[in-house]
Design an enzyme around this catalytic site. Structure first.
Site: not given
Ligand code: 5GP
Length: 188
Positions: A53, A113
């Site tokens: 979302k 992230d």
């Molecule tokens: P990744 O797979 O790159 O670790 O994470 C991506 C997803 O993790 C993002 O689309 C998001 O939904 C969530 N996410 C990562 N870091 C944050 C953050 O600092 N705040 C929030 N609200 N969601 C995060």
């Protein structure tokens, strides 16, 4: 574990630690991102793909600035559940309707992230043979990366902190904030 059931409006407000990126700064960055898309595709149609979302606000703002013909599509991919700790796995719970083999695809993502979500999504979409695939993210946290992945465009690079607002949530709250803020993990 972050407590996400808000007991009072004071508690809700106290969780907003500080504004990291203002609405004005976001708007300025979005203008530049849209100019870049318009220049890159030079009148050719694109399919903007957003990961739900978190990227829904970003998608709405980017698509209204783009002047090339564009379709939009949504996917649901999750690597975080509740709280601020990555579960470390990605599942696609809603897929695109479009057969993307005839499209220039532009992924519009809220935040990179660990990189796991986008790496998996990009690999999946590449297998479907789009004409081209570009990844634009609003926020990048390169210090948190655990897989080899770099977005083509990152509008802001931020430090290792949990952020909320502009589509990003904590326990489903705060998506409606018009700015990006650091979440205060320490207070109730
Ligand atoms: P990744 O797979 O790159 O670790 O994470 C991506 C997803 O993790 C993002 O689309 C998001 O939904 C969530 N996410 C990562 N870091 C944050 C953050 O600092 N705040 C929030 N609200 N969601 C995060």
């Amino acid at each position: 574990m972050i407590k996400t059931d808000i007991q009072s409006i004071d508690e809700y407000n106290n969780k907003i630690k500080r504004v990291l990126i203002t609405k004005e700064e976001i708007d300025e960055a979005l203008d530049k991102a849209a100019e870049r898309i318009n220049a890159m595709y030079d009148g050719h149609p694109v399919l903007l793909v957003s990961i739900l979302k978190g990227a829904f606000v970003l998608m709405a703002d980017v698509c209204r600035r783009v002047t090339v013909p564009c379709e939009i599509g949504f996917m649901c991919a999750k690597s975080y559940y509740s709280g601020t700790v990555s579960a470390g796995k990605v599942s696609i719970t809603m897929d695109l309707e479009q057969d993307i083999s005839n499209y220039h695809v532009v992924i519009i993502e809220d935040i990179v992230d660990t990189g796991r979500t986008l790496k998996d999504v990009v690999n999946l979409l590449k297998e479907r043979g789009p004409i081209s695939l570009t990844v634009i993210t609003l926020l990048d946290k390169p210090s948190r990366r655990v897989v080899d992945f770099a977005p083509d465009v990152a509008l802001f690079t931020i430090p290792d902190c949990f952020v909320i607002g502009y589509g990003l949530d904590c326990g489903e709250y705060y998506r409606n904030l018009p700015y990006i803020a650091e979440y205060n993990e320490g207070v109730n």
